[in-house]
Structures are given as C-alpha cells and as structure tokens.
Scaffold this active site. Structure first.
Site, PDB file in Angstrom:
ATOM      1  N   CYS A 263       0.803  -1.229   0.000  1.00  0.00           N
ATOM      2  CA  CYS A 263       0.000   0.000   0.000  1.00  0.00           C
ATOM      3  C   CYS A 263       0.835   1.279   0.000  1.00  0.00           C
ATOM      4  O   CYS A 263       0.752   2.075  -0.936  1.00  0.00           O
ATOM      5  CB  CYS A 263      -0.945   0.005   1.197  1.00  0.00           C
ATOM      6  SG  CYS A 263      -2.226  -1.270   1.121  1.00  0.00           S
ATOM      7  N   ARG A 331       6.362  -7.334  -1.085  1.00  0.00           N
ATOM      8  CA  ARG A 331       6.357  -6.177  -1.970  1.00  0.00           C
ATOM      9  C   ARG A 331       7.015  -4.959  -1.294  1.00  0.00           C
ATOM     10  O   ARG A 331       6.608  -4.539  -0.232  1.00  0.00           O
ATOM     11  CB  ARG A 331       4.928  -5.844  -2.401  1.00  0.00           C
ATOM     12  CG  ARG A 331       4.382  -6.818  -3.445  1.00  0.00           C
ATOM     13  CD  ARG A 331       2.926  -6.590  -3.734  1.00  0.00           C
ATOM     14  NE  ARG A 331       2.074  -7.054  -2.642  1.00  0.00           N
ATOM     15  CZ  ARG A 331       0.740  -7.087  -2.704  1.00  0.00           C
ATOM     16  NH1 ARG A 331       0.119  -6.680  -3.799  1.00  0.00           N
ATOM     17  NH2 ARG A 331       0.043  -7.526  -1.678  1.00  0.00           N
TER      18      ARG A 331
END
Length: 434
Positions: A263, A331
């Site tokens: 995010c 990520r």
C-alpha cells in the site's frame, strides 16, 4: 444480501470472507482458474492470520463460494465490489487502472436489476466517474450506482480491522446507493463503527490521504532516529514523549528501516502523480517517498559500518524478510534493498523468515535460506534483524552468541535492550539509540 466480489486477492478474499461471516451470500470471482480451483479445495493463496478458518467455516455454511463465471455472480448480486489490483504503472508511477476498467466492462454486461457497483480497490480521484461512464456506455439501459468504499486493512490484522473498523467510508450522493451500503454494513452497527458518508471523489482521496499521512509519520520518526544517533538521544523515549500528545498519537512512531508493503509505496506515488496532474503538488509526500527509498539502502550501509567498514567475503545472517510480521508479503520490503546492498558490498547472505522465503526466492538471487533462526546465524559474522516477528523477540542470547562467528547484532527494529545485549557480550547496533 447477495454480494459479488470481483477479484480474489488480498482485499477481495478478506472482504468476501468477512461479509459472508456477517451472514451475506458472497461469491468471489477471479479470472485465474488455478486460484479458484485452489480456493475451492480450501487452499488459501495468501498468509493472513485466521483467514483459512474464516473461509473454511463460511464455505461449509454455504455463504461463501468461488467462481470464474463473472456474469452469473454479478447477475444475482445486489452489490458488486471491484477488488482488483491497482499496481504502480511502469514508467510513470501512476496507478494502473486497467484491471478496474476491465472489471467495469465485464460487470456492465451482466447487470440485472438495480445494482450498486462498489470500488473497493484503492483508486485515484475520478476513477469512480470513469467506471460509471464505462458502464453507462456499455449498457445504456442498466440501472446502477457507483460507490467508493475504500478499504483500511492492515496486513496481519485484516480480519479484526474489517470487523471492528475505525470507520466505514462510503462515497456516494445517491440515497438508493447509500441505503444498500447501509444494509451491507448493518451487522457492524452493534460495534458502533462510524459510517462516514461523503462524495465519491472525497472518499477516493480519503484513502490516499490516510496512507500518505501514516507514511509521513513513519518517515518523520525515522529521520528523528538519525538525529538521535548523532546527538546521543533515545528515539523510543522521544516517540513516547510525543506520542502521548493526543494531537499526535503513538501509532506509527516506531523507528525502523523504512516502510514497504503493498500500500504505502504505491499509494504515496499515485497521490504524488495525481497532485502533479492537477497542478497541486504535495511536496511533503514527495519528500517522504524520496527519503524512504534512500533509507532502505542506508540500512545496508549501517550493517557494513557495524562490521568494521567491510562485509566482503563475510556471511551476514538476516532474520525477517517480509515488510512486516504476520504476512507473506514481500512487496517493497526493506529486506530487498538491504540484502542487495550487502551483496553489492561482497557479502554472503543467509536468511530466515517464517512465511516470506518462498516469495523472496523469486525476488533475490544467491541467498541461502535457513530452516530456523539459529540455523540462520550459524557461523555468521553478523546478525541483522529486519522484521520483528514474535519468534525473534526472545531469542536465547547465549545460544545466539555461541552460534555467531562474531557477536555483532544489528537490530533494525529495536527489539532488544542495549544494556541487555552489552551485558551478554554483543556488539549491538540499533536505530536511534546509543
């Protein structure tokens, strides 16, 4: 209510399972047949505490199903949630909305009766307008509304966040759509979760603003930590001293190696690009993104300094690979930059993470993976703690020292107390403490 969830990734699967647990009938859709086959076998493609049991219970009760057949799922639904990926677009950093827009086209062809189409994916301001235009163009006769309902889920605590949210943001100006969304979230009324009604564009911006602000808090305390090291102060005491101020708050004030995950990196970048497009640049967020990127590589240099200025031909043990505990998400994890920096300096790297090693193996090369924490440090010239998994919080220090070739520990999460490590004979380096 009957709900279709388009996209069975992290957001879609967690949201779908939680809605089903509320008592709604939920059908999760995905284009990947192998993913749907695995879900139908009870295999969960992501690690999220409690999700496997939640999915299994609701599948067993018949409230949660999985399919590749989007038209059937949408045709029977009163609310259709778009929960597909919006990764950073290669080349320019804008959010890639191709999956969202394709979902809108697919949904348009299957709508039957009044349907509320809900963007759950994190999308830039104005995306809902385009989704509405696409559906209207594809199906001029369709009776529908497009609503923004951003998610605020923390990986590792997503189920709790969904069932006991700080707030529920619903972006629409249409009474019919608001009534449907109120019914969707009615089970949460008992928890007195505030429902914030606002315009669609405002809801879209609220999500980005929230993530950018949290990223700013993290980056702020990281820079204060650097100053603490130079002036002989303790960043943890500083964080407590400012965090008890109600205007600031204690959360997201833990100094560390920088933020990562699915995010914050992409959302801050997308917000920066949106602001630039509208000629209203957000200089603070631009700086936050730049500082955070630089910080990760700086942590590699911090390890090298702790090893006497060189790690060439040395073995460095790395505990923790995922960007945070209780997830398998790699990520933009700080470990990627730190390990690359160490390898560039000539180090051999051995690593252990309870959930992230499979994903890490596709992102890193020439890394040896250990079977547990003590196997990881065996014969190593230094240990680096990158992710603060619970199992790393109470390591046997005597066993740890005996396993290391050199008693050097670089703690990038401030898990241990400096005086305790000094007492046990370690050369100990942490963040923002001297």
């Amino acid at each position: 209510m009957r709900i279709a969830m388009i996209g069975s990734g992290y957001v879609g699967l967690v949201s779908g399972a939680c809605f089903a647990d509320f008592g709604h009938e939920v059908c999760c859709v995905d284009k990947d047949p192998s993913k749907i086959e695995a879900l139908n076998r009870g295999e969960i493609p992501i690690f999220e505490p409690g999700l496997d049991d939640l999915v299994a219970n609701n599948v067993r009760e018949g409230r949660l199903t999985f399919t590749t057949n989007l038209p059937d799922a949408v045709r029977n639904a009163e609310a259709v949630f778009i929960a597909v990926g919006t990764p950073s677009r290669r080349g320019d950093g804008h959010a890639d909305l191709s999956y969202v827009y394709q979902a809108a086209r697919d949904i348009a062809g299957a709508i039957s009766g009044y349907t509320v189409v809900v963007t759950k994916s994190t999308v830039p301001v104005g995306t809902g307008d385009e989704v509405e235009r696409i559906i209207r163009e594809t199906r001029p006769d369709a009776d529908f509304s497009v609503v923004s309902n951003p998610e605020f889920l923390r990986e590792g605590a997503a189920i709790t966040d969904f069932k006991r949210p700080d707030r529920i943001v619903i972006g629409t100006d249409e009474v019919r759509a608001q009534n449907v969304m109120n019914e969707v979230y009615r089970p949460l009324y008992l928890n007195q979760s505030p429902v914030l009604a606002m315009s669609r564009r405002t809801a879209e911006l609220t999500k980005y603003a929230a993530n950018a602000f949290l990223a700013t808090k993290i980056t702020f305390i990281n820079e204060i930590a650097d100053l603490c090291e130079q002036v002989g102060a303790n960043v943890q005491d500083v964080a407590r001293g400012i965090g008890l101020d109600n205007r600031i708050g204690a959360k997201f004030l833990n100094a560390g190696p920088g933020y990562g995950g699915s995010c914050f990196p992409k959302d801050t970048l997308a917000l920066i690009k949106t602001a630039q497009d509208y000629e209203a640049p957000i200089r603070i967020v631009e700086t936050v993104a730049a500082v955070n990127s630089q910080r990760k590589r700086a942590m590699g240099r911090k390890v090298i300094a702790a090893c006497g200025g060189s790690v060439r031909d040395k073995t460095i043990a790395v505990l923790g690979l995922t960007f945070k505990p209780n997830t398998d998400d790699m990520r933009d994890a700080p470990s990627l930059d730190i390990i690359t920096a160490l390898q560039d300096a000539g180090a051999r790297v051995r690593a252990y993470d309870p959930e992230g090693m499979e994903a890490a193996s596709s992102m890193l090369t020439n890394v040896e993976y250990a079977k547990d924490a003590y196997d990881c440090v065996r014969g190593a010239d230094a240990l680096v703690i990158v992710t603060e998994w619970d199992m790393f919080r109470a390591l046997d220090l005597k066993r740890l020292k005996a396993a290391l070739a050199e008693p050097v520990v670089v703690d990038l999460r401030n898990v241990y107390r400096p005086e305790e490590m000094d007492r046990n004979g370690f050369t100990y380096v942490s963040i923002g403490r001297v």
